[in-house]
Design an enzyme around this catalytic site. Structure first.
Site, PDB file in Angstrom:
ATOM      1  N   ASP A  67       9.941 -15.927  -3.809  1.00  0.00           N
ATOM      2  CA  ASP A  67       9.763 -15.160  -5.044  1.00  0.00           C
ATOM      3  C   ASP A  67       8.543 -15.659  -5.818  1.00  0.00           C
ATOM      4  O   ASP A  67       8.242 -16.852  -5.820  1.00  0.00           O
ATOM      5  CB  ASP A  67      11.024 -15.305  -5.907  1.00  0.00           C
ATOM      6  CG  ASP A  67      11.067 -14.307  -7.045  1.00  0.00           C
ATOM      7  OD1 ASP A  67      10.350 -13.289  -6.986  1.00  0.00           O
ATOM      8  OD2 ASP A  67      11.821 -14.547  -8.007  1.00  0.00           O
ATOM      9  N   GLY A  68       7.860 -14.735  -6.484  1.00  0.00           N
ATOM     10  CA  GLY A  68       6.796 -15.110  -7.408  1.00  0.00           C
ATOM     11  C   GLY A  68       5.398 -14.733  -6.984  1.00  0.00           C
ATOM     12  O   GLY A  68       4.429 -15.123  -7.651  1.00  0.00           O
ATOM     13  N   ASN A  69       5.242 -13.961  -5.921  1.00  0.00           N
ATOM     14  CA  ASN A  69       3.895 -13.581  -5.489  1.00  0.00           C
ATOM     15  C   ASN A  69       3.136 -12.831  -6.575  1.00  0.00           C
ATOM     16  O   ASN A  69       1.964 -13.107  -6.850  1.00  0.00           O
ATOM     17  CB  ASN A  69       3.958 -12.712  -4.228  1.00  0.00           C
ATOM     18  CG  ASN A  69       4.385 -13.474  -2.995  1.00  0.00           C
ATOM     19  OD1 ASN A  69       4.417 -14.701  -2.986  1.00  0.00           O
ATOM     20  ND2 ASN A  69       4.725 -12.749  -1.947  1.00  0.00           N
ATOM     21  N   ARG A  84      -1.628  -7.809  -7.589  1.00  0.00           N
ATOM     22  CA  ARG A  84      -0.411  -8.299  -6.964  1.00  0.00           C
ATOM     23  C   ARG A  84      -0.589  -8.514  -5.462  1.00  0.00           C
ATOM     24  O   ARG A  84      -0.019  -9.444  -4.897  1.00  0.00           O
ATOM     25  CB  ARG A  84       0.747  -7.311  -7.200  1.00  0.00           C
ATOM     26  CG  ARG A  84       1.260  -7.297  -8.627  1.00  0.00           C
ATOM     27  CD  ARG A  84       2.374  -6.272  -8.786  1.00  0.00           C
ATOM     28  NE  ARG A  84       3.523  -6.579  -7.977  1.00  0.00           N
ATOM     29  CZ  ARG A  84       4.526  -7.382  -8.360  1.00  0.00           C
ATOM     30  NH1 ARG A  84       4.483  -7.981  -9.540  1.00  0.00           N
ATOM     31  NH2 ARG A  84       5.556  -7.588  -7.571  1.00  0.00           N
ATOM     32  N   SER A  92      13.510  -6.794   0.628  1.00  0.00           N
ATOM     33  CA  SER A  92      14.898  -6.399   0.404  1.00  0.00           C
ATOM     34  C   SER A  92      15.035  -4.889   0.453  1.00  0.00           C
ATOM     35  O   SER A  92      14.049  -4.138   0.349  1.00  0.00           O
ATOM     36  CB  SER A  92      15.382  -6.914  -0.956  1.00  0.00           C
ATOM     37  OG  SER A  92      14.861  -6.106  -2.001  1.00  0.00           O
ATOM     38  N   ASN A 104      13.481  -3.307  -2.466  1.00  0.00           N
ATOM     39  CA  ASN A 104      12.028  -3.354  -2.660  1.00  0.00           C
ATOM     40  C   ASN A 104      11.341  -2.011  -2.433  1.00  0.00           C
ATOM     41  O   ASN A 104      10.181  -1.833  -2.833  1.00  0.00           O
ATOM     42  CB  ASN A 104      11.401  -4.400  -1.738  1.00  0.00           C
ATOM     43  CG  ASN A 104      11.631  -5.827  -2.204  1.00  0.00           C
ATOM     44  OD1 ASN A 104      11.530  -6.768  -1.425  1.00  0.00           O
ATOM     45  ND2 ASN A 104      11.960  -6.005  -3.484  1.00  0.00           N
ATOM     46  N   ARG A 153       9.593  -0.323  -5.414  1.00  0.00           N
ATOM     47  CA  ARG A 153       8.316  -0.765  -5.958  1.00  0.00           C
ATOM     48  C   ARG A 153       7.262   0.337  -5.800  1.00  0.00           C
ATOM     49  O   ARG A 153       7.461   1.289  -5.029  1.00  0.00           O
ATOM     50  CB  ARG A 153       7.851  -2.038  -5.240  1.00  0.00           C
ATOM     51  CG  ARG A 153       8.746  -3.235  -5.505  1.00  0.00           C
ATOM     52  CD  ARG A 153       8.181  -4.496  -4.905  1.00  0.00           C
ATOM     53  NE  ARG A 153       8.990  -5.662  -5.203  1.00  0.00           N
ATOM     54  CZ  ARG A 153       8.646  -6.905  -4.931  1.00  0.00           C
ATOM     55  NH1 ARG A 153       7.479  -7.153  -4.335  1.00  0.00           N
ATOM     56  NH2 ARG A 153       9.434  -7.906  -5.244  1.00  0.00           N
TER      57      ARG A 153
END
Length: 248
Positions: free
Chosen positions: A24-26, A37, A69, A72, A75
């Protein structure tokens, strides 16, 4: 592996057989640097390479990475397309190296919804590396823990309906054999980066007794020292599996 973490070479300390990581955290890593991103996702691939190498050197038997996931898909389309592109490039460029290091590749998650060429690459990777036994790398792709459990329940119900299975035969062990992780040990250690402290629908059944370590670093900065520190923390914990200390 740094000398300060040499306890894993000695075999004296308990070590996890199966390490699962929520990467997590990209996006926040990129935003903190004024980058798009996608730059965080690209740098995250480098962290994947470092972690696979470090896990193998630490004697981990199974490393499961939560890469995409089932949620996801919500997104932005451009970001999803970038993630799928990174996955294609990874499968094309890295599988031969994994095979050369005797690492088995396995995917868990729903195949429906994935592009045909990605599925072909996954099938080829699993076939090429299927006999390797140094470590198993599991990529959780289009994966959701609730969906995994629901699918297992449906398959068990179908087996009962067809007379292939008696209801009283259904126990924890049998249920586990219907999950996507069948044949693998449950995770001993679950790591999540970025400071978030939740498991986000990841291996819900399988992580029932996993030790959890939450790391403040964003995933692109995760390295061998962070993995070793998490394993050191694991080694220092008393695992009770629902019982009281010392059996009391």
């Amino acid at each position: 592996m740094p000398a300060s973490h040499s306890s894993y070479d000695s075999g004296d300390e308990p070590r996890p057989r199966h390490v699962a990581i929520i990467m997590d955290g990209n996006g926040r890593w990129a935003r903190a640097r004024g980058l798009p991103r996608v730059a965080g996702h690209r740098q995250g691939v480098e962290a994947v390479r470092r972690t696979i190498k470090a896990a193998g050197e630490a004697g981990v038997e199974v490393l499961t990475l939560y890469s995409f996931s089932s949620e996801n898909w919500r997104r932005p389309r451009a970001e999803v397309d970038e993630l799928m592109g990174l996955l294609r490039r990874y499968l094309k460029s890295e599988i031969a190296d994994l095979h050369g290091r005797n690492i088995r590749f396995r995917m868990i998650g729903e195949r429906d919804g994935l592009a045909a060429d990605i599925l072909t690459l996954i099938d080829e990777a699993e076939r090429m590396t299927g006999s390797n036994d140094a470590m198993t790398l599991v990529l959780a792709l289009n994966y959701g823990g609730r969906q995994d459990i629901a699918r297992a329940a449906r398959n068990i119900a179908e087996s009962v309906h067809r007379g292939l299975l008696r209801p009283e035969a259904v126990d924890d062990e049998l249920f586990s054999s219907y999950l996507s992780t069948a044949g693998l040990p449950d995770p001993d250690l679950l790591i999540r980066t970025s400071g978030e402290k939740r498991i986000s629908n990841f291996l819900l059944w399988q992580c029932a007794y996993a030790e959890m370590v939450f790391i403040d670093k964003f995933w692109p900065d995760f390295d061998a020292d962070d993995l070793a520190a998490a394993m050191d923390e694991f080694a220092g914990r008393e695992r009770r599996f629902g019982s009281t200390a010392n059996g009391r």
